[in-house]
Design an enzyme around this catalytic site. Structure first.
Site, PDB file in Angstrom:
ATOM      1  N   CYS A  71       0.947  -1.058  -0.011  1.00 54.52           N
ATOM      2  CA  CYS A  71       0.005   0.056  -0.074  1.00 54.52           C
ATOM      3  C   CYS A  71       0.709   1.233  -0.030  1.00 54.52           C
ATOM      4  CB  CYS A  71      -0.865   0.063   1.201  1.00 54.52           C
ATOM      5  SG  CYS A  71      -2.024  -1.285   1.345  1.00 54.52           S
ATOM      6  N   GLY A  78       0.255  -0.408  -4.804  1.00 54.94           N
ATOM      7  CA  GLY A  78      -1.048  -1.242  -4.805  1.00 54.94           C
ATOM      8  C   GLY A  78      -1.844  -0.926  -6.090  1.00 54.94           C
ATOM      9  N   ASN A 122      -0.426   1.791   5.696  1.00 59.17           N
ATOM     10  CA  ASN A 122       0.465   0.933   4.764  1.00 59.17           C
ATOM     11  C   ASN A 122       1.275   0.084   5.897  1.00 59.17           C
ATOM     12  OD1 ASN A 122       3.859   1.888   3.486  1.00 59.17           O
ATOM     13  ND2 ASN A 122       2.271   0.128   2.944  1.00 59.17           N
ATOM     14  N   GLY A 123       1.309  -1.318   5.756  1.00 50.67           N
ATOM     15  CA  GLY A 123       1.886  -1.989   6.532  1.00 50.67           C
ATOM     16  C   GLY A 123       1.292  -3.123   6.995  1.00 50.67           C
ATOM     17  N   TYR A 168      13.220  -3.313  -4.733  1.00 52.92           N
ATOM     18  CA  TYR A 168      12.028  -3.551  -5.708  1.00 52.92           C
ATOM     19  C   TYR A 168      10.936  -2.812  -5.561  1.00 52.92           C
ATOM     20  CZ  TYR A 168       8.155  -6.097  -7.572  1.00 52.92           C
ATOM     21  OH  TYR A 168       7.059  -6.413  -8.444  1.00 52.92           O
TER      22      TYR A 168
END
Ligand code: SF4
Length: 469
Positions: free
Chosen positions: A12, A38, A112-113, A253
């Protein structure tokens, strides 16, 4: 890299705006820049005159937002979210930001996480009467904030709630007048602050800050809550324990190459991994090729360090969308590959060094090696710009299940090489990651080493079975 078949997916991206006209439109452009984090769903909430209004949906930012609906989100405060489903899975009810109505004041949040003690906290909250609307672990923070339903300044409730959760997170919380930007004490997920037109923005990545023309101020520190309101920026630590265990995969990445994470540019870091990779694992070859897009920086680094020319031996078709009808099994066997093509005239008759950023299941890498050989490459020397992924991630990155991880299943490098069909294979060392990411002292490398920076919690069903809780 081709995320959807590689099995490595980001978890996210979040963005927030305080005190800037057309906050929702700014958020729209920012979410577009964060889209790589996302693609399953996205949403924006704005607040104006204490009224919260939200638009969200399953799909890409350009699919959910049009000029007409964006225009209805007027106001100078907004938060937004792009989602890849992790804990809780997909479905519209899990698309964020979440909005919570409460007699002490409404608020919205985006996360996010991944919260590693979410099951324990959910049980605790349900026993106190909370009802959950989604299966997303992000909702837990909201219930924790509201659990005591008292009239203290909301800041105390936020700090207390953050102290109860463990794991990886960047939270953006918006009330009728304030924005809170919170980062986990382990420092696993990035979150940065910038200023724009007398107001402020917060973002998962600096590429979105650049795109809206804002000026970077600093990163939110691990264990810190930055509060933005009419008095400007203030900061409170919710935890004295602070680490900078940034997710190494952000550098390898996930993040966009034009983003800076904790002071290190992502492209420069990847290029450095390529240079070190050459020193650690040289190969005699005619050309260096990177798997588009995320391995190109490392391939340039390998080429610079080795003096072997970098060539565009693989081309990615950028316009194959999620709704594209994939070739049938029969057509696939005939070689119809829509996402990536080898450039025959470049690779024919050449010894190739192929740089890829990681190996998850190995199926994509296997296809690429085969494709290069079918296109006439005489040798393919595979060099991976990260160590072997051997352990699952509990912090919101979908690294597939343990059994699907090729390097966890086949522990010997030569057997991995044989399974992939390359002439030689080598991985980057763990130490090189620290060096390439700005000579840092701390970094999360748990999916490579099994050394997790947080406590890990037993799934609640298993705990009950064992009678341990
Ligand atoms: S385990 Fe791997 S993917 Fe997960 S946060 Fe750590 S480095 Fe990132």
């Amino acid at each position: 890299m081709m995320r959807e078949i590689r099995g490595l997916n980001e978890e996210c991206g979040v963005f927030g705006v305080w005190g800037i006209d057309n906050a929702a439109t700014i958020t729209y452009y920012a979410l577009h820049a964060l889209q790589h984090r996302g693609q399953e769903g996205c949403g924006i909430v704005r607040v104006r005159d204490r009224q919260f209004k939200r638009i969200k949906g399953e799909g890409l930012v350009t699919e959910i937002f049009k000029e007409e609906n964006l225009r209805t989100l007027d106001g100078d405060m907004a938060i937004g979210h792009v989602r890849y489903s992790t804990t809780g899975g997909g479905g519209i009810e899990n698309v964020q930001p979440f909005v919570f109505r409460h007699n002490t004041g409404d608020f919205a949040l985006a996360h996010n996480g991944n919260i590693v003690n979410s099951q324990q906290l959910q049980r605790y909250l349900e026993e106190r009467g909370s009802l959950f609307h989604s299966t997303s672990d992000s909702e837990i923070l909201a219930h924790l904030i509201k659990k005591d339903n008292d009239n203290r300044d909301r800041l105390y409730a936020v700090l207390e709630a953050l102290n109860m959760i463990d794991g990886a997170f960047a939270f953006v919380i918006m009330t009728a007048s304030r924005l809170y930007a919170c980062r986990d004490k382990h420092g696993l997920r990035p979150l940065s602050i910038a200023k724009l037109n007398g107001g402020y923005v917060v973002s998962s990545e600096t590429c979105a800050i650049d795109i809206v023309g804002a000026e970077f101020i600093r990163d939110v520190e691990p264990g810190e809550v930055v509060i933005i309101d009419k008095d400007g920026l203030h900061s409170v630590d919710y935890s004295k324990y602070k680490r900078h265990n940034m997710c190494a995969m952000e550098y390898i990445y996930f993040a966009r190459p034009d983003s800076d994470i904790e002071g290190t540019n992502v492209h420069s870091c990847r290029k450095e991994t390529g240079k070190i990779l050459y020193k650690e694992a040289p190969a005699a070859a005619d050309i260096v090729i990177g798997v588009p897009d995320s391995s190109i920086s490392a391939a340039i680094g390998y080429s610079e360090a080795s003096g072997i020319p970098y060539e565009m031996g693989l081309i990615k078709n950028k316009y194959v969308g999620r709704t594209f009808i994939q070739p049938s099994q029969d057509l696939r066997e005939k070689g119809v590959r829509m996402k990536l093509s080898a450039v025959h005239s470049i690779v024919r008759g050449k010894r190739v060094v192929l740089i890829d950023d990681s190996i998850v299941r190995g199926t994509t890498t296997q296809h690429i090696v085969r494709m290069l050989k079918q296109s006439g490459a005489t040798e393919v020397h595979l060099r991976i710009a990260s160590p072997p992924i051997m352990y699952p991630c509990f912090y919101g990155v979908d690294t597939s299940t343990y059994d699907e991880l090729l390097c966890a299943r086949i522990k010997e490098i030569d057997k991995v090489r044989a399974a992939i069909g390359a002439n030689s294979l080598a991985f980057l060392s763990v130490g090189a990651l620290y060096k390439a990411a700005g000579d840092r002292k701390e970094l999360c490398t748990a999916c490579f080493t099994g050394h997790y920076p947080t406590a890990l919690y037993q799934p609640i069903e298993a705990a009950n079975k064992d009678g341990k809780f």
